[in-house]
Write a protein that holds these residues in place. Structure first.
Motif, mmCIF file in Angstrom:
data_model
loop_
_atom_site.group_PDB
_atom_site.id
_atom_site.type_symbol
_atom_site.label_atom_id
_atom_site.label_comp_id
_atom_site.label_asym_id
_atom_site.label_seq_id
_atom_site.Cartn_x
_atom_site.Cartn_y
_atom_site.Cartn_z
ATOM 1 N N VAL A 171 0.433 -0.724 -0.330
ATOM 2 C CA VAL A 171 0.352 0.035 -0.470
ATOM 3 C C VAL A 171 0.767 1.037 -0.121
ATOM 4 O O VAL A 171 0.494 1.948 -1.223
ATOM 5 N N ALA A 172 1.725 1.147 1.381
ATOM 6 C CA ALA A 172 2.220 2.089 0.739
ATOM 7 C C ALA A 172 3.769 2.741 -0.474
ATOM 8 O O ALA A 172 3.614 4.110 -0.680
ATOM 9 N N GLU A 173 4.597 1.641 -0.942
ATOM 10 C CA GLU A 173 5.492 1.441 -2.200
ATOM 11 C C GLU A 173 4.164 2.132 -3.256
ATOM 12 O O GLU A 173 4.837 2.987 -3.643
ATOM 13 N N HIS A 174 2.960 1.792 -3.271
ATOM 14 C CA HIS A 174 2.108 2.485 -4.836
ATOM 15 C C HIS A 174 2.004 3.857 -4.333
ATOM 16 O O HIS A 174 1.873 4.054 -5.421
ATOM 17 N N THR A 175 0.721 3.794 -3.319
ATOM 18 C CA THR A 175 1.406 5.275 -2.767
ATOM 19 C C THR A 175 2.353 6.519 -2.764
ATOM 20 O O THR A 175 1.665 7.567 -4.199
ATOM 21 N N THR A 176 3.561 6.089 -3.130
ATOM 22 C CA THR A 176 4.496 7.060 -3.203
ATOM 23 C C THR A 176 4.368 6.996 -4.390
ATOM 24 O O THR A 176 4.530 8.039 -4.416
ATOM 25 N N TYR A 177 4.817 6.117 -5.281
ATOM 26 C CA TYR A 177 4.897 5.724 -6.806
ATOM 27 C C TYR A 177 4.108 6.714 -7.039
ATOM 28 O O TYR A 177 4.055 7.577 -8.136
ATOM 29 N N LEU A 178 2.654 6.688 -6.657
ATOM 30 C CA LEU A 178 1.363 7.968 -7.601
ATOM 31 C C LEU A 178 1.355 8.743 -6.980
ATOM 32 O O LEU A 178 1.738 9.866 -8.259
ATOM 33 N N LEU A 179 2.175 9.023 -6.351
ATOM 34 C CA LEU A 179 2.405 10.838 -5.540
ATOM 35 C C LEU A 179 3.316 11.634 -6.366
ATOM 36 O O LEU A 179 3.704 12.491 -5.431
ATOM 37 N N SER A 180 4.763 9.927 -6.665
ATOM 38 C CA SER A 180 6.108 11.037 -6.659
ATOM 39 C C SER A 180 6.173 11.842 -7.949
ATOM 40 O O SER A 180 7.131 12.194 -7.929
ATOM 41 N N GLY A 181 5.380 11.688 -8.362
ATOM 42 C CA GLY A 181 5.338 12.641 -9.680
ATOM 43 C C GLY A 181 5.985 11.560 -11.255
ATOM 44 O O GLY A 181 5.896 12.574 -12.630
ATOM 45 N N LYS A 182 5.746 10.564 -11.125
ATOM 46 C CA LYS A 182 5.913 9.346 -12.337
ATOM 47 C C LYS A 182 4.409 9.294 -12.641
ATOM 48 O O LYS A 182 4.546 8.940 -13.614
ATOM 49 N N HIS A 183 3.469 9.058 -11.937
ATOM 50 C CA HIS A 183 2.311 8.899 -12.854
ATOM 51 C C HIS A 183 1.766 10.287 -13.372
ATOM 52 O O HIS A 183 1.420 10.938 -12.358
ATOM 53 N N VAL A 184 0.639 10.187 -14.203
ATOM 54 C CA VAL A 184 0.047 11.740 -15.347
ATOM 55 C C VAL A 184 -1.123 11.583 -14.864
ATOM 56 O O VAL A 184 -1.545 10.784 -14.589
ATOM 57 N N TRP A 185 -1.596 13.403 -13.682
ATOM 58 C CA TRP A 185 -2.816 12.603 -13.293
ATOM 59 C C TRP A 185 -3.655 13.076 -13.772
ATOM 60 O O TRP A 185 -3.636 14.517 -14.335
ATOM 61 N N ALA A 186 -4.777 12.880 -14.314
ATOM 62 C CA ALA A 186 -6.069 13.102 -15.018
ATOM 63 C C ALA A 186 -6.700 15.150 -13.939
ATOM 64 O O ALA A 186 -7.024 15.862 -15.064
ATOM 65 N N SER A 187 -6.427 14.452 -12.697
ATOM 66 C CA SER A 187 -6.894 15.344 -11.746
ATOM 67 C C SER A 187 -5.811 15.835 -10.835
ATOM 68 O O SER A 187 -5.014 15.409 -11.124
ATOM 69 N N SER A 188 -6.972 16.719 -10.397
ATOM 70 C CA SER A 188 -5.535 16.757 -8.795
ATOM 71 C C SER A 188 -5.316 15.282 -7.818
ATOM 72 O O SER A 188 -6.676 14.740 -8.340
#
Length: 408
Positions: A171-188
């Motif tokens: 959970v922590a690993e994937h959340t960190t990935y999503l919030l690290s800037g590597k994931h392109v967000w469609a919104s905030s």
């Protein structure tokens, strides 16, 4: 009299873009694609289809372009094969007083957290869920729901950023990935945490308020959910089909969706059908082709008819079983070669399509972008159709060579 034209916002590299162009032409329309980069879509050049470079992220820019085109053509409709353009299509239709989806309702539905709130208020069966914006809150939510959980962006498409997390470290690993800037967000950045609803996967295909049929499917091994195969119609009892159809129509009422195509994803759990997601659009390729192979109903053509204000026809012309198998590489590297080895000659095979070309870099991400092709088949029986698909897939081969080492 000016030629009747339909505006297609962006396209699609894996099939539906070309299908929309072909369907528009069959209906006597001149298709015009507006795209931020028309060169992305090979079929536009191959089909000599008119395409105009415009910033499709700017509503004002597209309104100006459509207004200019309206001086030369009779613009009778606006639609898109791209999942990400549904809201934009609605706004353009609203501006030019053309038939189309309500953009506010579509945008609300695309927010997965808001969608779940509305479905929950209507008493529909859902996985437990929470919304969070940082690692600590995601971990707390996961513990409250109970592991394993699904962690994913609150807005997105193609299973991008979606992962099954079996423990708090994941959970922590994937959340960190999503919030690290590597994931392109469609919104905030907002993260949805959901109970892992376990059971067979089903997809209801709907047009307007009519459930056309229910598809069965399966994805690859966890922790990702890359769709691997589909069968239409699904192998369900009459009672099971009726339960999914009833819940589907209740979803539409809860979300005020009553125009155009919708596809609703389910898992059949110990509680029965549980709603995973409501999508205010056609399902992606190759799902519409399965419906056409099985029932003779061309959902893309009927969608365009709706978009130009004509009557649609969802009458089933025949009944057989259609199946798809998606091709997924098992390693990263450079695609050296890919060949169907006459898989298209197998009786009952309707299509073998590759999404990639030689020398394409292959980088698996655990989402829709991993797919490199598909096989479609149809026959009078489920067992026969499955055997046809398997025979064709067994003939297909490819080679992926390792990426060059640094310095080579």
């Amino acid at each position: 009299m000016p030629k009747k034209a339909i505006i297609l916002i962006e396209g699609h590299t894996r099939g539906p873009g070309l299908l929309y162009v072909e369907a528009a032409r069959r209906l006597g329309l001149h298709p015009i694609t507006l795209s931020i980069d028309p060169t992305r879509y090979d079929y536009l050049r191959a089909e000599s289809t008119e395409a105009i470079r415009v910033d499709t992220n700017s509503l004002d820019a597209m309104i100006r372009e459509c207004s200019q085109l309206g001086k030369e053509y009779d613009i009778v409709g606006v639609t898109s094969a791209a999942q990400s353009c549904c809201v934009t299509v609605g706004k353009l239709c609203q501006h030019f007083e053309l038939p189309g989806p309500n953009p506010a309702l579509t945008e609300r539905c695309n927010d997965k957290f808001t969608q779940r709130q509305l479905l929950a208020e209507a008493g529909l069966p859902l996985p437990a869920y929470r919304l969070a914006a940082n690692v600590t809150d995601v971990e707390i939510s996961a513990a409250e729901i109970g592991l394993p959980v699904i962690v994913k962006p609150a807005a997105g498409i193609g299973s991008i950023g979606v992962r099954l997390c079996r423990n708090l470290d994941e959970v922590a690993e994937h959340t960190t990935y999503l919030l690290s800037g590597k994931h392109v967000w469609a919104s905030s950045p907002r993260i949805l945490i959901e109970e892992f609803a376990q059971g067979p996967y089903y997809l209801a295909h709907i047009m307007g308020n009519e459930v056309i049929g229910i598809e069965g499917g399966d994805s690859g091994p966890p922790p990702y959910f890359v769709f691997r195969e589909g069968i239409f119609p699904a192998l369900l009892t009459d009672e099971e089909q009726e339960r999914i159809a009833d819940v589907s129509l209740s979803c539409l009422r809860a979300l005020d969706l009553d125009w155009g195509p919708t596809c609703i994803e389910f898992r059949w759990t110990m509680r029965g059908p549980v709603v995973i997601e409501v999508n205010p659009r056609l399902a992606g390729v190759p799902c519409p082709q399965l419906v056409q192979l099985a029932y003779g109903v061309d959902l893309i053509t009927e969608h365009i008819k709706l978009a130009i204000g004509e009557d649609w026809n969802l009458h089933k012309r025949h009944s057989q079983t259609a199946a798809s198998r998606l091709l997924v590489p098992d390693n990263d590297g450079i695609l050296d070669w890919i060949a169907d080895n006459r898989a298209t000659d197998v009786p009952g095979v309707a299509e073998v399509k590759f999404y990639v070309k030689h020398e394409t870099p292959i980088v698996r991400r655990g989402d829709l972008r991993d797919l490199i092709g598909h096989v479609l088949a149809a026959s009078p029986s489920p067992a026969q159709t499955e055997a046809i698909v398997q025979r064709a897939v067994d003939l297909i081969e490819w080679s992926i060579k390792p990426f060059p080492a640094l310095g080579e």
